[in-house]
Design an enzyme around this catalytic site. Structure first.
Site, mmCIF file in Angstrom:
data_model
loop_
_atom_site.group_PDB
_atom_site.id
_atom_site.type_symbol
_atom_site.label_atom_id
_atom_site.label_comp_id
_atom_site.label_asym_id
_atom_site.label_seq_id
_atom_site.Cartn_x
_atom_site.Cartn_y
_atom_site.Cartn_z
ATOM 1 N N SER A 1 -8.225 -3.381 -3.546
ATOM 2 C CA SER A 1 -9.004 -2.804 -2.461
ATOM 3 C C SER A 1 -9.234 -1.452 -2.600
ATOM 4 O O SER A 1 -8.660 -0.767 -3.291
ATOM 5 C CB SER A 1 -7.961 -3.015 -1.078
ATOM 6 O OG SER A 1 -8.762 -2.139 0.041
ATOM 7 N N TYR B 1 -0.273 -0.837 4.675
ATOM 8 C CA TYR B 1 -1.121 -1.603 3.804
ATOM 9 C C TYR B 1 -1.655 -0.781 2.663
ATOM 10 O O TYR B 1 -1.385 -1.347 1.598
ATOM 11 C CB TYR B 1 -2.240 -2.283 4.690
ATOM 12 C CG TYR B 1 -3.054 -3.119 3.668
ATOM 13 C CD1 TYR B 1 -3.024 -4.369 3.547
ATOM 14 C CD2 TYR B 1 -4.401 -2.683 3.175
ATOM 15 C CE1 TYR B 1 -3.839 -5.237 2.562
ATOM 16 C CE2 TYR B 1 -5.379 -3.214 2.543
ATOM 17 C CZ TYR B 1 -5.045 -4.464 2.278
ATOM 18 O OH TYR B 1 -6.055 -5.094 1.420
ATOM 19 N N LYS C 1 -1.034 -1.183 -1.353
ATOM 20 C CA LYS C 1 -2.110 -1.215 -2.547
ATOM 21 C C LYS C 1 -2.054 -0.235 -3.230
ATOM 22 O O LYS C 1 -2.139 -0.477 -4.630
ATOM 23 C CB LYS C 1 -3.230 -1.201 -1.590
ATOM 24 C CG LYS C 1 -3.658 -2.654 -0.994
ATOM 25 C CD LYS C 1 -3.857 -3.786 -1.660
ATOM 26 C CE LYS C 1 -4.238 -5.061 -1.012
ATOM 27 N NZ LYS C 1 -4.299 -6.309 -1.944
#
Length: 342
Positions: A143, A156, A160
């Site tokens: 991402s 999150y 990542k």
């Protein structure tokens, strides 16, 4: 050595919905045998049905990627039923939409176990099978938040970032070994998936992706291309991904201030959310019959189906050749003009 993406066996984690679902369909459309790994029975059954109805071969396997033994057992089953794994796509994740102060230690741990350690477990299961054969490709679905944290998604973003560091270490080790096994990473923009419907949330209003938003098929095309061309260390999909990652390298402090002003409102709709929504953090959101969410989320009306930047990333050689040709044509034209003037 490129992976045999047009006939071989592909494993996709998080394949019951969103990017994973679209990616599984994209591989199946190319003739692959596709193993679908996810927690939700309803989503897995629906995804397998889509592939088989289109004439493909699907193997749905219910598994929580946070469980390393379960992932290893799933990989063994896949090879027994579908043959040697040629491509492994790590995509499964979970998240919490909440400020750091409203996120519990247990929630942080759960997000990291699924979103980061799930990738580690999948990668190790793939390597154990690919390295002895000296072929295969591992694709880490990342991402823009792999390189730039945003508010309200600290767990999150941290996971990542960890994936990116893990990926870089792994690539160095594979290069050192001289193996034909390759690993690459695809950095995605905001995608219109069910994540924003069933994600755990402590926000006052319903979660939404930060615009501009892309359809999951855009991501799926990028993942399939990366699996076919795994020699490149990283692919960026969407102009906003490139702008975010480059901008953070140049002026991270400026982005801190910008996101402090805009990052809260841009991740929420005008609709009130359910208080303390637990979402699919602990239990799959598509466990029961009739709860399948599909690949798309609630934002079809604004989601883009194409990305010029992603196309350009896949066709760099063509664009470079066109640039050289244009430059050469310009030089010849100037030369001819000079001879005419003489």
């Amino acid at each position: 050595m490129a992976a045999r993406t047009r006939s071989g066996c592909v494993v996709v984690t998080g394949a019951s919905a969103g990017v994973g679902r679209a990616t599984a369909r994209a591989f199946a459309a190319r003739g692959n045998r596709v193993a679908l790994l996810a927690r939700g029975d309803a989503g897995l059954a629906a995804a397998a049905g889509e592939i088989e109805s289109a004439g493909g071969t699907a193997l749905p396997v219910a598994v929580d990627v946070a469980d390393s033994r379960a992932v290893e057992a799933a990989a063994t089953r896949v090879e027994q039923e579908l043959g040697p794994i040629d491509v492994w796509v790590n995509n499964a994740f979970t998240t919490v939409f909440a400020p750091v102060t409203a996120t519990t230690p247990e929630e942080f741990r759960r997000v990291v176990e699924v979103t980061y350690l799930g990738y580690v477990h999948g990668t190790k299961a793939a390597l154990d099978r690919m390295l002895p054969r000296d072929r295969g490709a591992i694709v880490q679905v990342g991402s823009a938040m792999s390189g730039r944290g945003i508010p309200l998604q600290s767990a999150y973003c941290a996971a990542k970032h960890a994936i990116k560091g893990f990926h870089e270490s792994l690539r160095c080790e594979l290069l050192r070994q001289g193996t034909c096994v390759r690993a690459t990473m695809v950095q995605l923009p905001a995608i219109n998936t069910p994540q924003f419907t069933w994600g755990a949330s402590r926000m006052p209003r319903r979660a939404r992706p930060v615009p501009p938003v892309y359809q999951p098929e855009v991501a799926a095309r990028a993942v399939v291309y990366a699996a076919e061309h795994p020699g490149r260390r990283e692919y960026w999909t969407g102009a906003v991904t490139a702008a975010t990652l480059l901008g953070n390298r140049i002026a991270p402090g400026l982005l801190d201030r910008y996101l402090a002003r805009t990052g809260f409102e841009s991740q929420q709709t005008d609709e009130l959310s359910a208080t303390g929504q637990e979402g699919n953090l602990w239990q799959p959101g598509d466990q029961r019959p009739g709860t399948d969410q599909g690949a798309h989320g609630r934002f079809d009306s604004e989601a883009r189906s194409t990305s010029v930047q992603a196309w350009a990333a896949r066709h760099r050689a063509l664009l470079a050749g066109m640039g050289v040709a244009a430059l050469g044509g310009g030089v010849l034209a100037r030369s001819a003009l000079g001879r005419t003037e003489q």
